[in-house]
Design an enzyme around this catalytic site. Structure first.
Site, PDB file in Angstrom:
ATOM      1  N   TYR A 170       0.806  -1.220   0.000  1.00 56.62           N
ATOM      2  CA  TYR A 170       0.000   0.000   0.000  1.00 56.62           C
ATOM      3  C   TYR A 170       0.839   1.269   0.000  1.00 56.62           C
ATOM      4  O   TYR A 170       0.300   2.366   0.148  1.00 56.62           O
ATOM      5  CB  TYR A 170      -0.978  -0.007   1.179  1.00 56.62           C
ATOM      6  CG  TYR A 170      -2.120  -0.985   1.016  1.00 56.62           C
ATOM      7  CD1 TYR A 170      -2.105  -1.946   0.010  1.00 56.62           C
ATOM      8  CD2 TYR A 170      -3.211  -0.962   1.853  1.00 56.62           C
ATOM      9  CE1 TYR A 170      -3.139  -2.852  -0.135  1.00 56.62           C
ATOM     10  CE2 TYR A 170      -4.258  -1.855   1.719  1.00 56.62           C
ATOM     11  CZ  TYR A 170      -4.213  -2.808   0.722  1.00 56.62           C
ATOM     12  OH  TYR A 170      -5.245  -3.688   0.589  1.00 56.62           O
ATOM     13  N   ASP A 179      -5.789  -5.725   5.912  1.00 56.74           N
ATOM     14  CA  ASP A 179      -6.963  -5.132   5.280  1.00 56.74           C
ATOM     15  C   ASP A 179      -7.993  -6.230   4.980  1.00 56.74           C
ATOM     16  O   ASP A 179      -9.176  -6.114   5.292  1.00 56.74           O
ATOM     17  CB  ASP A 179      -6.514  -4.454   3.970  1.00 56.74           C
ATOM     18  CG  ASP A 179      -7.578  -3.554   3.389  1.00 56.74           C
ATOM     19  OD1 ASP A 179      -8.588  -3.306   4.070  1.00 56.74           O
ATOM     20  OD2 ASP A 179      -7.399  -3.100   2.244  1.00 56.74           O
ATOM     21  N   LYS A 209       3.452 -14.466   5.190  1.00 57.84           N
ATOM     22  CA  LYS A 209       3.627 -15.338   4.024  1.00 57.84           C
ATOM     23  C   LYS A 209       5.132 -15.485   3.750  1.00 57.84           C
ATOM     24  O   LYS A 209       5.595 -15.352   2.617  1.00 57.84           O
ATOM     25  CB  LYS A 209       2.886 -14.722   2.825  1.00 57.84           C
ATOM     26  CG  LYS A 209       2.692 -15.655   1.653  1.00 57.84           C
ATOM     27  CD  LYS A 209       1.672 -16.740   1.898  1.00 57.84           C
ATOM     28  CE  LYS A 209       1.617 -17.704   0.733  1.00 57.84           C
ATOM     29  NZ  LYS A 209       0.760 -18.867   0.965  1.00 57.84           N
ATOM     30  N   ASP A 220      -2.632 -17.751   4.835  1.00 59.24           N
ATOM     31  CA  ASP A 220      -3.780 -18.479   4.261  1.00 59.24           C
ATOM     32  C   ASP A 220      -4.374 -19.446   5.284  1.00 59.24           C
ATOM     33  O   ASP A 220      -5.599 -19.571   5.403  1.00 59.24           O
ATOM     34  CB  ASP A 220      -3.419 -19.184   2.943  1.00 59.24           C
ATOM     35  CG  ASP A 220      -1.998 -19.671   2.875  1.00 59.24           C
ATOM     36  OD1 ASP A 220      -1.136 -19.115   3.589  1.00 59.24           O
ATOM     37  OD2 ASP A 220      -1.729 -20.612   2.125  1.00 59.24           O
TER      38      ASP A 220
END
Ligand code: NAI
Length: 337
Positions: A122, A232, A174, A208
């Protein structure tokens, strides 16, 4: 008496903001309001979606309550929400979710997501790459992770957990795929966790799998911390656990300034109909009251909101009821003990 900047915002923003101000008045809060514009509405009145007066007001007052702001997708001006976060270095986005509406998929949810607010994808470093005759043949976006930013958000999460009687922090990442950006985030988080090992439990999980477990068994989590985009997405998923965005408050917190906002958007489909659920902004307002040391008023408002929603006295359409925004606010005012 503290003065706070109030930005009603676009779409349903003015309706839900009016409800919050009414409830604040009835709850005996001690606040002065400095009303300012931002969003699509401010383009017409001030020639900019984020007028300098609004920034100056937030800068002066250090605390703001902000309704949703419309951001055009794909083209047009950049998100004003992101600009405000950057301008005041509001590096931590705090999103608590608690079950308020009984009879949903889950009872007794009580989770807090801490999202890094200034880095990741972002940062807005992206561009198109032209090839042959196609100026948009590809697009590239840069994910930024800094040791400073990772340390700051990890420490914030542990401090938040300690200050709020929480037991565990889960760092979701991740790092198995994004070995540098997410690897750094994880490495720093693990190191900060060691400093709190005697007080706060720590675990790390792949993002995930975290998403799956949040749906399968949300009770295994307590405080979650993650980078910007993951936060987010998962904070909206968590809002879904308690009935949707209408029930989820948010605080954007920096070292010196804090902006409290509804997490839902401007809901253009129901704007001006008087049917929006003001709970999200109301609960964000409670976080604001906590922040300015008016915890008693915040607790009274939370109890009243919970009571009204539980009893079904005045539910808005998204809660399966037929009451409007102001009827809901009036019921909350009536329930203030
Ligand atoms: P949205 O949150 O405005 O609406 C999604 C759905 O939820 C709609 O069906 C809407 O009617 C419903 N909804 C949202 N808030 C509600 C409430 N308080 N009570 C009852 N129902 C409610 O998301 P959408 O449609 O994706 O975005 C609309 C605009 O808002 C866009 O311009 C977007 O950029 C902006 N937005 C701004 C945010 C902010 O200012 N923090 C956050 C998210 C979106």
């Amino acid at each position: 008496m503290p003065t706070i900047t109030v930005i009603p915002g676009d779409g349903i923003g003015p309706e839900v903001t009016a409800a919050v101000i009414d409830v604040f008045a009835a709850a005996g809060t001690d606040l002065d309001y400095d009303r300012q514009s931002a969003g699509i509405g401010a383009i017409a009145t001030h020639g900019s979606p984020l007028p300098q007066e609004t920034l100056d007001s937030i800068d002066r007052n250090r605390v703001a309550l902000k309704g949703p702001l419309t951001t055009p997708s794909g083209s047009g001006f950049r998100s004003v929400n992101v600009a405000i976060r950057k301008n005041f270095e509001l590096f931590a986005n705090v999103r608590p979710v608690q079950t308020l509406l009984p009879g949903g998929r889950y009872e007794g949810i009580d989770l807090v997501l801490i999202r890094e607010n200034t880095e990741g994808l972002y940062v807005g470093v992206e561009h198109f790459i032209g090839m042959e005759r196609d100026p948009r043949a590809a697009a590239e976006s840069v994910m930024i992770t800094t040791r400073f930013g990772s340390e700051r958000i990890a420490r914030f999460a542990f401090e938040y957990a300690a200050a709020n009687g929480r037991e565990k922090v889960t760092l979701a990442h991740k790092a198995n795929i994004l070995k540098h950006t997410q690897g750094l985030f994880l490495e720093v988080g693990r190191r900060i966790a060691e400093e709190y090992a005697d007080r706060i439990a720590f675990e790390d999980r792949i993002i995930d799998a975290t998403a799956m477990y949040l749906v399968l068994d949300p009770y295994r989590f307590d405080v979650l911390v993650m980078e910007n985009m993951f936060g987010d997405i998962l904070s909206d998923l968590m809002a879904g656990l308690v009935g949707g965005l209408g029930f989820a408050p948010a605080a954007n917190v920096g070292e010196t300034h804090a902006v409290f906002e509804a997490v839902h958007g401007s809901a253009p489909d129901i704007a001006d109909l008087g049917v929006a659920n003001p709970t999200s902004l109301l609960l964000s307002g409670c976080l604001l009251l906590d922040h300015v040391g008016q915890k008693e008023a915040a607790a009274r408002i939370r109890r009243a909101v919970q009571g009204v929603i539980e009893s079904g006295a005045a539910r808005t359409a998204d809660m399966g009821g037929g009451h409007g925004t102001s009827e809901f606010a009036a019921a909350v005012i009536g329930a203030l003990a």
